[in-house]
Design an enzyme around this catalytic site. Structure first.
Site, mmCIF file in Angstrom:
data_model
loop_
_atom_site.group_PDB
_atom_site.id
_atom_site.type_symbol
_atom_site.label_atom_id
_atom_site.label_comp_id
_atom_site.label_asym_id
_atom_site.label_seq_id
_atom_site.Cartn_x
_atom_site.Cartn_y
_atom_site.Cartn_z
ATOM 1 N N ARG A 93 -2.050 2.696 -4.866
ATOM 2 C CA ARG A 93 -2.850 4.797 -4.681
ATOM 3 C C ARG A 93 -1.016 4.930 -5.113
ATOM 4 O O ARG A 93 -0.046 4.649 -4.403
ATOM 5 C CB ARG A 93 -2.901 4.756 -3.618
ATOM 6 C CG ARG A 93 -2.637 3.890 -1.683
ATOM 7 C CD ARG A 93 -3.418 4.352 -0.681
ATOM 8 N NE ARG A 93 -1.915 4.280 0.465
ATOM 9 C CZ ARG A 93 -1.773 4.856 1.653
ATOM 10 N NH1 ARG A 93 -3.041 5.565 1.743
ATOM 11 N NH2 ARG A 93 -1.018 4.257 2.495
ATOM 12 N N THR A 97 0.850 10.750 -3.062
ATOM 13 C CA THR A 97 -0.440 11.557 -2.813
ATOM 14 C C THR A 97 -1.514 10.733 -2.130
ATOM 15 O O THR A 97 -2.773 11.062 -1.446
ATOM 16 C CB THR A 97 -1.435 12.017 -4.340
ATOM 17 O OG1 THR A 97 -1.399 10.573 -4.963
ATOM 18 C CG2 THR A 97 -0.659 12.932 -5.201
ATOM 19 N N ASP A 191 1.088 -1.941 6.805
ATOM 20 C CA ASP A 191 1.470 -2.075 5.341
ATOM 21 C C ASP A 191 0.635 -3.544 5.580
ATOM 22 O O ASP A 191 1.094 -4.246 5.532
ATOM 23 C CB ASP A 191 2.021 -2.131 4.444
ATOM 24 C CG ASP A 191 1.381 -2.179 3.358
ATOM 25 O OD1 ASP A 191 0.902 -3.372 2.527
ATOM 26 O OD2 ASP A 191 2.072 -1.478 1.953
ATOM 27 N N ASP A 194 1.568 -5.760 2.737
ATOM 28 C CA ASP A 194 3.032 -6.856 2.111
ATOM 29 C C ASP A 194 3.299 -7.878 3.748
ATOM 30 O O ASP A 194 3.758 -8.589 4.094
ATOM 31 C CB ASP A 194 3.714 -5.387 3.082
ATOM 32 C CG ASP A 194 4.378 -4.894 0.980
ATOM 33 O OD1 ASP A 194 3.931 -5.482 0.567
ATOM 34 O OD2 ASP A 194 4.837 -3.530 1.619
HETATM 35 N N1 URA Z 1 -2.655 0.493 3.675
HETATM 36 C C1 URA Z 1 -1.901 -0.302 4.990
HETATM 37 O O1 URA Z 1 -2.079 -1.850 4.384
HETATM 38 N N2 URA Z 1 -1.765 0.203 5.552
HETATM 39 C C2 URA Z 1 -2.295 1.827 5.627
HETATM 40 O O2 URA Z 1 -1.839 1.907 7.535
HETATM 41 C C3 URA Z 1 -3.172 1.907 5.005
HETATM 42 C C4 URA Z 1 -3.346 1.651 4.087
#
Ligand code: URA
Length: 201
Positions: A93, A97, A191, A194
């Site tokens: 992504r 955006t 995330d 991560d």
């Molecule tokens: N992807 C993620 O890893 N965390 C989020 O909060 C949104 C998308």
């Protein structure tokens, strides 16, 4: 137990080893929950002592997952469905955006009779799952036999998905209220990729 594993995943102090373990355990619970949606048929079997009634799944299950964070859910689903063909979507992504870009796709042959699971741990805007579900429908999947499985979803993303795919089944660890301006789920867990893969940004 879902709440216990979610608590571990949400806490920022959780180290990657514990994060991975909690993600695997929670995925196992979600796999069990999702499996209950699939119709079964009664069969006659023979035990060592007598005839008995048993059950088997009436449909083939296909697992599909969105790279890279969906990989974290895959082993738990494979344990429950060891014979399931597996399809992949590579999506990234855009940081600004939040619009997903498909850079890779590899799907098994899908028929309308199959039950198709889409594993997307973090359903934020719903953009990636939306795109994957459109591709699955084009590839022959029946939306009423697709199950979207997420560890944490945001209500706005759920609303988008439900509007476009009203017959789709949803299995979620939690539905959080909102997204921040970077389209991260709040309160969420940060995330996922991560934290699971122990990478930065
Ligand atoms: N992807 C993620 O890893 N965390 C989020 O909060 C949104 C998308």
């Amino acid at each position: 137990m879902k709440e216990i594993f979610l608590t571990t995943l949400r806490q920022s102090a959780t180290p990657p080893t514990a994060f991975r373990q909690a993600a695997g355990e929670l995925s196992r619970l979600l796999a069990a929950e999702a499996s209950r949606l699939i119709p079964t048929q009664t069969i006659q079997i023979q035990t060592p002592l007598s005839k008995a009634t048993g059950a088997r799944l009436s449909h083939r299950v296909i697992l599909t997952t969105i790279l890279r964070s969906g990989l974290a859910m895959l082993p738990s689903f494979q344990e429950l469905f060891p014979a399931a063909p597996i399809g992949f979507f590579g999506m990234r992504r855009d940081e600004k955006t939040a619009i997903p870009r498909l850079y890779y796709q590899n799907l098994p042959k899908i028929t309308r009779d199959d039950w198709v699971f889409l594993l997307d741990p973090m359903l934020a805007t719903g953009g990636s799952s939306f795109l994957a579900l459109e591709i699955l429908a084009d590839a022959g999947a029946s939306p009423s036999q697709c199950v979207l499985v997420s560890i944490v979803a945001a209500q706005p993303g759920v609303d988008v998905i439900r509007k476009k795919f009203p017959a789709l089944k949803l299995v979620m660890g939690a539905i959080d209220p909102s997204l921040n301006d970077r389209k991260f789920i709040v309160p969420g867990l940060g995330d996922f990729g991560d934290r699971y893969f122990d990478t930065v940004g």
